[in-house]
Design a protein around this motif. Structure first.
Motif, PDB file in Angstrom:
ATOM      1  N   GLN A 249       7.041  17.204 -30.611  1.00 58.05           N
ATOM      2  CA  GLN A 249       7.324  18.185 -29.644  1.00 58.05           C
ATOM      3  C   GLN A 249       8.948  17.813 -29.552  1.00 58.05           C
ATOM      4  N   HIS A 250       9.641  16.547 -29.647  1.00 55.20           N
ATOM      5  CA  HIS A 250      11.007  16.279 -29.671  1.00 55.20           C
ATOM      6  C   HIS A 250      11.443  16.976 -30.744  1.00 55.20           C
ATOM      7  N   ALA A 251      10.740  16.702 -31.858  1.00 52.69           N
ATOM      8  CA  ALA A 251      11.350  17.535 -33.369  1.00 52.69           C
ATOM      9  C   ALA A 251      11.274  18.906 -33.232  1.00 52.69           C
ATOM     10  N   ALA A 252      10.299  19.513 -32.725  1.00 53.89           N
ATOM     11  CA  ALA A 252      10.026  20.794 -32.617  1.00 53.89           C
ATOM     12  C   ALA A 252      11.485  21.676 -31.757  1.00 53.89           C
ATOM     13  N   ASN A 253      11.573  20.795 -30.642  1.00 51.22           N
ATOM     14  CA  ASN A 253      12.669  21.110 -29.607  1.00 51.22           C
ATOM     15  C   ASN A 253      13.875  21.009 -30.334  1.00 51.22           C
ATOM     16  N   ARG A 254      14.079  20.264 -31.418  1.00 56.47           N
ATOM     17  CA  ARG A 254      15.666  20.245 -31.770  1.00 56.47           C
ATOM     18  C   ARG A 254      15.703  21.500 -32.702  1.00 56.47           C
ATOM     19  N   PHE A 255      14.672  21.646 -33.757  1.00 59.16           N
ATOM     20  CA  PHE A 255      14.874  22.749 -34.521  1.00 59.16           C
ATOM     21  C   PHE A 255      15.041  24.099 -33.694  1.00 59.16           C
ATOM     22  N   PHE A 256      14.044  24.253 -32.340  1.00 55.93           N
ATOM     23  CA  PHE A 256      14.324  25.303 -31.719  1.00 55.93           C
ATOM     24  C   PHE A 256      15.639  25.531 -31.209  1.00 55.93           C
ATOM     25  N   LYS A 257      16.366  24.293 -30.845  1.00 53.22           N
ATOM     26  CA  LYS A 257      17.820  24.552 -30.341  1.00 53.22           C
ATOM     27  C   LYS A 257      18.684  25.178 -31.557  1.00 53.22           C
ATOM     28  N   ARG A 258      18.385  24.707 -32.799  1.00 49.74           N
ATOM     29  CA  ARG A 258      19.184  25.273 -33.916  1.00 49.74           C
ATOM     30  C   ARG A 258      18.869  26.810 -34.317  1.00 49.74           C
ATOM     31  N   LEU A 259      17.763  27.015 -34.013  1.00 50.93           N
ATOM     32  CA  LEU A 259      17.025  28.387 -34.292  1.00 50.93           C
ATOM     33  C   LEU A 259      17.981  29.281 -32.974  1.00 50.93           C
ATOM     34  N   LEU A 260      17.945  28.629 -31.797  1.00 53.29           N
ATOM     35  CA  LEU A 260      18.565  29.775 -30.711  1.00 53.29           C
ATOM     36  C   LEU A 260      19.937  29.785 -30.848  1.00 53.29           C
ATOM     37  N   ASP A 261      20.585  28.428 -31.495  1.00 54.24           N
ATOM     38  CA  ASP A 261      22.194  28.615 -31.640  1.00 54.24           C
ATOM     39  C   ASP A 261      22.488  29.716 -32.693  1.00 54.24           C
ATOM     40  N   ARG A 262      21.611  30.372 -33.323  1.00 57.65           N
ATOM     41  CA  ARG A 262      22.100  31.401 -34.167  1.00 57.65           C
ATOM     42  C   ARG A 262      22.131  32.865 -33.434  1.00 57.65           C
ATOM     43  N   PHE A 263      21.831  32.762 -32.302  1.00 54.10           N
ATOM     44  CA  PHE A 263      21.938  33.913 -31.368  1.00 54.10           C
ATOM     45  C   PHE A 263      22.850  33.963 -30.415  1.00 54.10           C
ATOM     46  N   HIS A 264      23.505  34.951 -30.089  1.00 58.11           N
ATOM     47  CA  HIS A 264      24.799  34.764 -29.186  1.00 58.11           C
ATOM     48  C   HIS A 264      24.695  35.650 -27.869  1.00 58.11           C
ATOM     49  N   ARG A 265      23.626  36.653 -27.946  1.00 59.79           N
ATOM     50  CA  ARG A 265      23.603  37.424 -26.853  1.00 59.79           C
ATOM     51  C   ARG A 265      22.547  36.825 -25.831  1.00 59.79           C
ATOM     52  N   GLU A 266      23.168  36.603 -24.581  1.00 61.48           N
ATOM     53  CA  GLU A 266      22.247  36.004 -23.616  1.00 61.48           C
ATOM     54  C   GLU A 266      20.835  36.605 -23.453  1.00 61.48           C
ATOM     55  N   THR A 267      20.676  37.871 -23.575  1.00 59.63           N
ATOM     56  CA  THR A 267      19.462  38.419 -23.399  1.00 59.63           C
ATOM     57  C   THR A 267      18.454  38.059 -24.609  1.00 59.63           C
ATOM     58  N   ASP A 268      19.026  38.033 -25.761  1.00 64.83           N
ATOM     59  CA  ASP A 268      18.028  37.429 -27.023  1.00 64.83           C
ATOM     60  C   ASP A 268      17.646  36.100 -26.650  1.00 64.83           C
ATOM     61  N   VAL A 269      18.714  35.205 -26.343  1.00 66.94           N
ATOM     62  CA  VAL A 269      18.179  33.916 -26.255  1.00 66.94           C
ATOM     63  C   VAL A 269      17.081  33.673 -25.301  1.00 66.94           C
ATOM     64  N   SER A 270      17.480  34.605 -24.181  1.00 65.78           N
ATOM     65  CA  SER A 270      16.284  34.394 -23.124  1.00 65.78           C
ATOM     66  C   SER A 270      14.938  34.806 -23.327  1.00 65.78           C
ATOM     67  N   VAL A 271      14.801  35.850 -24.189  1.00 58.77           N
ATOM     68  CA  VAL A 271      13.422  36.416 -24.633  1.00 58.77           C
ATOM     69  C   VAL A 271      13.043  35.316 -25.848  1.00 58.77           C
ATOM     70  N   LEU A 272      13.631  34.667 -26.527  1.00 59.40           N
ATOM     71  CA  LEU A 272      13.219  33.849 -27.561  1.00 59.40           C
ATOM     72  C   LEU A 272      12.761  32.780 -26.907  1.00 59.40           C
ATOM     73  N   LEU A 273      13.690  32.108 -25.746  1.00 58.34           N
ATOM     74  CA  LEU A 273      13.159  31.054 -25.135  1.00 58.34           C
ATOM     75  C   LEU A 273      11.858  31.074 -24.257  1.00 58.34           C
ATOM     76  N   ARG A 274      11.538  32.385 -23.783  1.00 52.61           N
ATOM     77  CA  ARG A 274      10.078  32.450 -23.186  1.00 52.61           C
ATOM     78  C   ARG A 274       8.906  32.783 -24.134  1.00 52.61           C
ATOM     79  N   ALA A 275       9.444  33.460 -25.328  1.00 55.60           N
ATOM     80  CA  ALA A 275       8.227  33.932 -26.332  1.00 55.60           C
ATOM     81  C   ALA A 275       7.762  32.744 -27.148  1.00 55.60           C
TER      82      ALA A 275
END
Ligand code: SF4
Length: 224
Positions: free
Chosen positions: A31-57
């Motif tokens: 889970q820690h490893a997945a979370n690290r890669f999740f953060k790297r993926l999210l860092d590619r998105f700059h709009r708050e609304t995009d990050v919010s939906v990705l974080l929830r889905a």
């Protein structure tokens, strides 16, 4: 590591692989490893609304990570031309498709909770608990039959769909739809189920074992 050096396809697949392992066999290190890669993926998105939906889905146990790997993020190899999903010019388009997909998933998830009965709408209660999926039937829940651009959105008698479901089902809402947005995954396992199985469109209800056999023979549009 500078995540900007990695293509969105690479980042998504790294995250999807780790997250599916972590969901199917819960383990803190995974889970820690997945979370690290999740953060790297999210860092590619700059709009708050995009990050919010990705974080929830994306961390949702029913989000079809495995199917997106096989469709949106898979090379197209089964036609006369080849589409490499690691091409740099496709990065922004794929990022946008991922956001649209997560928005649709969250909307459907919410509709199931608020407009229908999440305990009876499909083959298991959709409540985040590992209820056993059906077994001993010809369908092995591979999900390939739902890798489609759309279906006639006719509800069974007595069922009323929310207006926006018609576009989702017919493939008219999501850009470049290659997978039905009603297909959910079971806790990271390679098993997929229709989230609206008990009220799915008439054309899906008549799909039978022979259709399944032919569909599996005809598959082959996507590679890795
Ligand atoms: S509505 Fe359900 S059965 Fe029909 S294509 Fe979508 S996921 Fe598959």
């Amino acid at each position: 590591m500078n995540c900007q050096q990695h293509h969105i396809t690479e980042l998504f697949k790294q995250y999807a692989g780790l997250q599916q392992n972590s969901l199917s066999r819960p383990d803190t290190a995974q889970q820690h490893a997945a979370n690290r890669f999740f953060k790297r993926l999210l860092d590619r998105f700059h709009r708050e609304t995009d990050v919010s939906v990705l974080l929830r889905a994306l961390p949702d146990p029913y989000f079809p990570l495995g199917m997106l790997e096989q469709t949106i993020f898979a090379d197209v190899v089964g036609m006369r031309f080849f589409i490499n999903k690691r091409r740099w010019d496709l990065g922004p388009i794929l990022s946008q498709e991922l956001v649209e997909w997560t928005e649709a998933f969250l909307m459907i998830r919410q509709d199931i909770q608020t407009l229908f009965d999440p305990n009876t709408i499909t083959c298991i209660p959709v409540d985040g608990t590992r209820h056993s999926l059906p077994s001993g039937q010809w369908c092995n829940l591979c999900g390939v039959c739902c890798q489609i651009g759309g279906v006639p959105p006719d509800p069974p008698t007595g069922v009323v769909y929310p207006d926006h479901w018609f576009g989702f089902l017919a493939g008219e809402t999501l850009e470049n739809q290659q997978l039905c947005p009603f297909l959910f995954q079971y806790f990271g396992e390679p098993r997929f189920f229709c989230a609206i199985h008990n009220i799915k469109p008439v054309s899906c209800r008549v799909f039978d074992r022979e259709d399944c056999r032919q569909r599996l023979e005809d598959r082959g549009l996507h590679g890795n």
